[in-house]
Design an enzyme around this catalytic site. Sequence first.
Site, PDB file in Angstrom:
ATOM      1  N   LYS A  88       0.556  -1.241   0.114  1.00  0.00           N
ATOM      2  CA  LYS A  88      -0.025   0.017  -0.091  1.00  0.00           C
ATOM      3  C   LYS A  88       0.928   1.086  -0.049  1.00  0.00           C
ATOM      4  CE  LYS A  88      -3.876   2.165   0.185  1.00  0.00           C
ATOM      5  NZ  LYS A  88      -3.454   2.894  -0.949  1.00  0.00           N
ATOM      6  N   GLN A 109       7.147   3.898   4.003  1.00  0.00           N
ATOM      7  CA  GLN A 109       5.515   3.653   4.173  1.00  0.00           C
ATOM      8  C   GLN A 109       5.352   2.251   5.039  1.00  0.00           C
ATOM      9  OE1 GLN A 109       3.905   5.679   1.357  1.00  0.00           O
ATOM     10  NE2 GLN A 109       2.089   5.163   2.729  1.00  0.00           N
ATOM     11  N   LYS A 112       5.183   3.577   8.314  1.00  0.00           N
ATOM     12  CA  LYS A 112       3.926   4.599   8.675  1.00  0.00           C
ATOM     13  C   LYS A 112       2.641   3.576   8.602  1.00  0.00           C
ATOM     14  CE  LYS A 112       3.927   7.996   5.430  1.00  0.00           C
ATOM     15  NZ  LYS A 112       3.482   8.683   4.321  1.00  0.00           N
ATOM     16  N   LYS A 124       5.430   1.962  -2.968  1.00  0.00           N
ATOM     17  CA  LYS A 124       5.417   3.285  -3.507  1.00  0.00           C
ATOM     18  C   LYS A 124       5.711   3.102  -5.096  1.00  0.00           C
ATOM     19  CE  LYS A 124       4.770   7.708  -1.991  1.00  0.00           C
ATOM     20  NZ  LYS A 124       3.956   7.888  -0.752  1.00  0.00           N
ATOM     21  N   GLY A 163      -2.611   8.189  -4.603  1.00  0.00           N
ATOM     22  CA  GLY A 163      -2.169   9.397  -4.979  1.00  0.00           C
ATOM     23  C   GLY A 163      -0.765   9.836  -4.225  1.00  0.00           C
ATOM     24  N   ASP A 164      -0.390  10.733  -4.724  1.00  0.00           N
ATOM     25  CA  ASP A 164       0.878  11.509  -3.912  1.00  0.00           C
ATOM     26  C   ASP A 164       1.268  12.630  -4.846  1.00  0.00           C
ATOM     27  OD1 ASP A 164       3.045  10.801  -1.642  1.00  0.00           O
ATOM     28  OD2 ASP A 164       4.256  11.417  -3.287  1.00  0.00           O
ATOM     29  N   THR A 207      -4.677  13.695   4.877  1.00  0.00           N
ATOM     30  CA  THR A 207      -3.051  13.850   5.412  1.00  0.00           C
ATOM     31  C   THR A 207      -3.049  15.343   6.287  1.00  0.00           C
ATOM     32  OG1 THR A 207      -2.750  12.852   3.208  1.00  0.00           O
ATOM     33  CG2 THR A 207      -0.745  13.823   4.503  1.00  0.00           C
ATOM     34  N   ASN A 238      -2.336  19.599  -1.615  1.00  0.00           N
ATOM     35  CA  ASN A 238      -3.516  19.037  -0.792  1.00  0.00           C
ATOM     36  C   ASN A 238      -3.184  18.944   0.651  1.00  0.00           C
ATOM     37  OD1 ASN A 238      -5.889  17.477  -1.024  1.00  0.00           O
ATOM     38  ND2 ASN A 238      -4.986  15.755  -0.538  1.00  0.00           N
TER      39      ASN A 238
HETATM   40  N1  GLU Z   1       1.080   9.265  -0.621  1.00  0.00           N
HETATM   41  C1  GLU Z   1       0.418   9.029   0.723  1.00  0.00           C
HETATM   42  C2  GLU Z   1       1.412   8.935   1.816  1.00  0.00           C
HETATM   43  O1  GLU Z   1       2.557   9.213   1.553  1.00  0.00           O
HETATM   44  C3  GLU Z   1      -0.668   8.133   0.721  1.00  0.00           C
HETATM   45  C4  GLU Z   1      -0.528   6.815   0.205  1.00  0.00           C
HETATM   46  C5  GLU Z   1      -1.882   6.004   0.248  1.00  0.00           C
HETATM   47  O2  GLU Z   1      -3.063   6.624   0.616  1.00  0.00           O
HETATM   48  O3  GLU Z   1      -1.927   4.857  -0.005  1.00  0.00           O
HETATM   49  O4  GLU Z   1       1.255   8.331   2.866  1.00  0.00           O
END
Ligand code: GLU
Length: 448
Positions: A88, A109, A112, A124, A163-164, A207, A238
Site C-alpha cells: 500500500k 511507508q 507509517k 510506492k 495518490g502522492d 493527510t 493537498n
Molecule cells: N502518498 C500518501 C503517503 O505518503 C498516501 C498513500 C496512500 O494513501 O496509499 O502516505
Amino acid sequence: MSMQDVIQSLENRYPHQPEFIQAVKEVASSISDAYEANSDYSKFKVFERLTEPDRVISFRVNWEDDEGNIQVNRGWRVQFSNAIGPYKGGLRFHPTVNESVLKFLGFEQIFKNALTGLPMGGAKGGSDFDPKGKSDNEIRRFCYAFIRELYQYIGKDIDVPAGDIGVGGREVSYMFAMYKNLTHEYGGVLTGKGVGFGGSLIRTEATGYGAVYFLENMLSAQNETFTDKRVLISGAGNVALHAAEKALMLDATVLTVSDSQGTLHDPAGFTQEKIDWLKDQKAARKPLKDYVEEFGGEWLAGEKPWQIKGDIAMPCATQNEVDIAEAEQMVANGIKYVVEGANMPLTIAAIDYIREQHVHYAPGKAANAGGVAVSGLEMSQNSVRQYRSFEELDVQLRQIMKNIHDDAARATQHLQAESTPCIDYMAGANIVGFKRAADALVAYGVLN
Ligand code: GLU
C-alpha cells in the site's frame, strides 16, 4: 550482520540512491536498542530483509501528446513489504522521481502504514512524467498508459496504489477506469477514488487534517492549545491547504503557504474564504502570487516560509526541503514545534539540530499517516460495499492520529531525559512501526 554492516553493504550496493540510504539511516538511528533487545531480530535477519524491497517493478510508458508525438517515460512500483497487509502506498508523478526516491518512500511507508494499526504493507510507485503544463487529454492518456503496464502487478488484495505528488482524484479516476477496463473487475484496487464510485469521504482532507490532529496531541502533552499559535506551512498542495484549514478550525493563525516559485505570507492570517480561494486557484493551476491582489499580504519570490516568525512549522512540500540553514532559521524565528506533513522534508542534519534545540519534532511517518489511514478505511468500505459518513470517518481519523501519538510516546517513555520536555516521537514511531513489521517476519520464518 550488524545493523551498521547492513547499512554499509547498502551503501556499497546502492551508491546512487542517497534518499533511500538517508531514510534507512534515520530508522536505524532509533531502533538499535529495540533490535538488540530481541535476539530473534538478528537471527531472522529482519533488518537485512526489511531494507531490501520484495521486488522493484520497472517499466516503460509510451503515450501520445496533443501534437501526436510519441513520448516515453519511465514507471516503477516498489513493492517493499507485504508482511502485515497488501502492499500500500501512493504513486508520484514528478520529474525528480527515480528508483532512489521511490525506495525511500516505500521503505518509510512500511512503518507509517504499520503505525496506523490497519493491515497494510508498504509500497510506492510513480513516474518521471511531469504533469506541469500538460493538458487534461495528455494526463488521461498518460494515466491510461501507466496502468496498462502496471495493472498486472496490482490488485485489491495484492497491491493498492493511491495518490502522492502529481497524482490526485483526477489521475486516480483515470487509472481506476483503465484497471477496470482491462480486468473487468470493480474493486478497491486504488484509493483516493472519486466519492460516488468507491472513494471515501475525508480522504482528500485526511493527510493535512491528520497532521494537525497529531499536533493537537503534541500540544496537549505540553499543556498547550492552538490559541495564539502562529503556524508556518510550506507547500500549497493537498496536504498543505488542508493542514491550514484544520489548524484554522482549531483556532491557530496560519501565516504562510508556498510553492516552487516562492512564499505567500499573509500577516493577517488565512481565513476559510482565503483558503477556499487558494484551493480554487491551485485546482485551476494558477499562480499563488495572484492572492496578493485579491487579499493583500506579500509574495516572497524564490523564498521559503522559514524567515517569518512563528511558533509551529509544518513542512508540507517535499523531501529535504529543510536543510540545516533553514532549521537554524526556524529556531531563530521562535519555532517550538516542527510537524512533517511531507515525507522526509528535513535532512538528517536539520533533524539533529532542531532536536538539540529542544524543538518538539514529529516525523512524517507518524504525523502524515492520516492520508494512508483513510485509504485503509476506503479499502475496508470497498470490501464490505458500504460507505461511512464524513463525521464517522473524521472521528476515526482523529482517534487513529491520537493512537499513533500515544503509541510513539509510550515506546520512548522509559528513555525520557529530564533535561528536555520533548517526547522522542521520532524514535517512538520508528520503534513501534518497525516492531509490527519485524514481529511478522519472525513469525513467518524464512518467507516474507
Ligand atoms: N502518498 C500518501 C503517503 O505518503 C498516501 C498513500 C496512500 O494513501 O496509499 O502516505
